[in-house]
Scaffold this motif. Structure first.
Motif, PDB file in Angstrom:
ATOM      1  N   ALA A 171      12.607  -1.006   7.348  1.00 42.07           N
ATOM      2  CA  ALA A 171      11.211  -1.380   7.581  1.00 42.07           C
ATOM      3  C   ALA A 171      11.074  -1.864   9.015  1.00 42.07           C
ATOM      4  O   ALA A 171      12.046  -2.297   9.636  1.00 42.07           O
ATOM      5  CB  ALA A 171      10.770  -2.469   6.607  1.00 42.07           C
ATOM      6  N   GLY A 172       9.873  -1.797   9.521  1.00 47.32           N
ATOM      7  CA  GLY A 172       9.592  -2.295  10.860  1.00 47.32           C
ATOM      8  C   GLY A 172       8.113  -2.565  11.013  1.00 47.32           C
ATOM      9  O   GLY A 172       7.283  -1.943  10.349  1.00 47.32           O
ATOM     10  N   GLY A 173       7.789  -3.526  11.876  1.00 42.84           N
ATOM     11  CA  GLY A 173       6.387  -3.837  12.061  1.00 42.84           C
ATOM     12  C   GLY A 173       6.156  -4.951  13.062  1.00 42.84           C
ATOM     13  O   GLY A 173       7.003  -5.237  13.905  1.00 42.84           O
ATOM     14  N   ALA A 187      10.373   6.438  -1.103  1.00 35.65           N
ATOM     15  CA  ALA A 187       9.427   5.321  -1.111  1.00 35.65           C
ATOM     16  C   ALA A 187       8.996   5.045   0.324  1.00 35.65           C
ATOM     17  O   ALA A 187       9.826   4.720   1.173  1.00 35.65           O
ATOM     18  CB  ALA A 187      10.075   4.084  -1.714  1.00 35.65           C
ATOM     19  N   THR A 188       7.713   5.206   0.592  1.00 31.96           N
ATOM     20  CA  THR A 188       7.147   4.858   1.888  1.00 31.96           C
ATOM     21  C   THR A 188       5.839   4.130   1.653  1.00 31.96           C
ATOM     22  O   THR A 188       5.179   4.315   0.641  1.00 31.96           O
ATOM     23  CB  THR A 188       6.876   6.103   2.770  1.00 31.96           C
ATOM     24  OG1 THR A 188       6.014   7.003   2.054  1.00 31.96           O
ATOM     25  CG2 THR A 188       8.161   6.806   3.148  1.00 31.96           C
ATOM     26  N   PHE A 238       0.854  -1.177   0.000  1.00 34.68           N
ATOM     27  CA  PHE A 238       0.000   0.000   0.000  1.00 34.68           C
ATOM     28  C   PHE A 238       0.898   1.238   0.000  1.00 34.68           C
ATOM     29  O   PHE A 238       1.451   1.597   1.034  1.00 34.68           O
ATOM     30  CB  PHE A 238      -0.914  -0.004   1.230  1.00 34.68           C
ATOM     31  CG  PHE A 238      -1.774  -1.228   1.322  1.00 34.68           C
ATOM     32  CD1 PHE A 238      -3.017  -1.267   0.720  1.00 34.68           C
ATOM     33  CD2 PHE A 238      -1.318  -2.361   1.992  1.00 34.68           C
ATOM     34  CE1 PHE A 238      -3.795  -2.409   0.786  1.00 34.68           C
ATOM     35  CE2 PHE A 238      -2.092  -3.507   2.067  1.00 34.68           C
ATOM     36  CZ  PHE A 238      -3.340  -3.530   1.465  1.00 34.68           C
ATOM     37  N   PRO A 239       1.087   1.895  -1.185  1.00 38.53           N
ATOM     38  CA  PRO A 239       2.003   3.023  -1.257  1.00 38.53           C
ATOM     39  C   PRO A 239       1.438   4.253  -0.535  1.00 38.53           C
ATOM     40  O   PRO A 239       0.232   4.447  -0.461  1.00 38.53           O
ATOM     41  CB  PRO A 239       2.135   3.284  -2.755  1.00 38.53           C
ATOM     42  CG  PRO A 239       0.887   2.742  -3.349  1.00 38.53           C
ATOM     43  CD  PRO A 239       0.451   1.610  -2.467  1.00 38.53           C
ATOM     44  N   MET A 240       2.343   5.056  -0.002  1.00 40.26           N
ATOM     45  CA  MET A 240       1.981   6.302   0.660  1.00 40.26           C
ATOM     46  C   MET A 240       2.831   7.429   0.080  1.00 40.26           C
ATOM     47  O   MET A 240       3.818   7.183  -0.600  1.00 40.26           O
ATOM     48  CB  MET A 240       2.199   6.182   2.160  1.00 40.26           C
ATOM     49  CG  MET A 240       1.326   5.170   2.829  1.00 40.26           C
ATOM     50  SD  MET A 240       1.691   5.084   4.588  1.00 40.26           S
ATOM     51  CE  MET A 240       0.626   3.750   5.060  1.00 40.26           C
ATOM     52  N   TRP A 295      10.522   2.417   4.371  1.00 44.78           N
ATOM     53  CA  TRP A 295      11.060   3.714   3.962  1.00 44.78           C
ATOM     54  C   TRP A 295      12.342   3.497   3.179  1.00 44.78           C
ATOM     55  O   TRP A 295      13.186   2.692   3.576  1.00 44.78           O
ATOM     56  CB  TRP A 295      11.361   4.558   5.202  1.00 44.78           C
ATOM     57  CG  TRP A 295      12.078   5.830   4.920  1.00 44.78           C
ATOM     58  CD1 TRP A 295      11.502   7.035   4.642  1.00 44.78           C
ATOM     59  CD2 TRP A 295      13.488   6.050   4.883  1.00 44.78           C
ATOM     60  NE1 TRP A 295      12.481   7.983   4.434  1.00 44.78           N
ATOM     61  CE2 TRP A 295      13.709   7.393   4.573  1.00 44.78           C
ATOM     62  CE3 TRP A 295      14.583   5.225   5.063  1.00 44.78           C
ATOM     63  CZ2 TRP A 295      14.978   7.947   4.455  1.00 44.78           C
ATOM     64  CZ3 TRP A 295      15.862   5.767   4.939  1.00 44.78           C
ATOM     65  CH2 TRP A 295      16.038   7.118   4.651  1.00 44.78           C
ATOM     66  N   SER A 296      12.487   4.203   2.051  1.00 48.82           N
ATOM     67  CA  SER A 296      13.716   4.159   1.261  1.00 48.82           C
ATOM     68  C   SER A 296      13.776   5.405   0.389  1.00 48.82           C
ATOM     69  O   SER A 296      12.821   5.707  -0.330  1.00 48.82           O
ATOM     70  CB  SER A 296      13.745   2.906   0.383  1.00 48.82           C
ATOM     71  OG  SER A 296      14.953   2.847  -0.353  1.00 48.82           O
TER      72      SER A 296
END
Length: 177
Positions: free
Chosen positions: A138-140, A166-167, A31-33, A157-158
């Motif tokens: 990344a984290g989750g 890119a998030t 899901f892009p943001m 995030w990149s």
């Protein structure tokens, strides 16, 4: 890093299987943001990874991964007649921590760091192509449903370029063999 390197990495990881390591696969929706959402008009993406899980202590696993993600062409906001797609090839290292110290079942936290090779391709009125290899983070959270099936949600995030980051959020499932 190209997809043709995947078989070589998996073969190189086979000796780890004798040391309580597990091979597995991960699939997820993306899901892009922010910038990615604007580039692809909110198109949802898909990703897939192959991994090796290596236990390094009670409730702690390292998971080297190799995989790819794809966001299909979508109308670029602010550029009428332009469609943009985004892909990445990733080489990441995940760390999983199970607070209950049981890696076969229960909730866990996951953090990731590695390299992501991004490709942003626009066609139509304003065609362009950008490729860059950048740091990815990344984290989750996750939940190991059984010894084989796990579910995960991660934010990522990149930085692709100076004005393009890119998030987004990935939600998916893992399968240990």
């Amino acid at each position: 890093m190209t997809p043709r390197h995947l078989p070589l990495l998996l073969i190189a990881a086979l000796p780890l299987a004798a040391q309580d390591a597990s091979l597995g696969l991960k699939v997820h929706g993306l899901f892009p943001m922010s910038d990615l959402r604007d580039l692809t008009n909110g198109q949802l993406g898909l990703g897939g990874y192959a991994f090796v899980e290596i236990p390094i202590g009670e409730g702690l696993l390292l998971r080297p991964t190799v995989g790819a993600e794809q966001i299909p062409k979508g109308n670029t906001l602010g550029l009428a007649g332009t469609k943009t797609s985004v892909t990445s090839v990733d080489l990441m290292l995940d760390a999983l921590w199970f607070p209950g110290e049981k890696a076969q079942h229960g909730p866990y936290l996951v953090g990731s760091i590695g390299a992501q090779q991004w490709r942003v391709s626009a066609s139509g009125t304003s065609p362009s192509a950008t490729s860059a290899t950048r740091l990815g983070l990344a984290g989750g959270i996750g939940y190991q449903v059984s010894a084989h099936l796990g579910l995960e949600a991660k934010g990522f995030w990149s930085p692709i370029e100076k004005n393009l980051t890119a998030t987004g959020l990935t939600v998916g499932a893992t399968w240990r063999f």
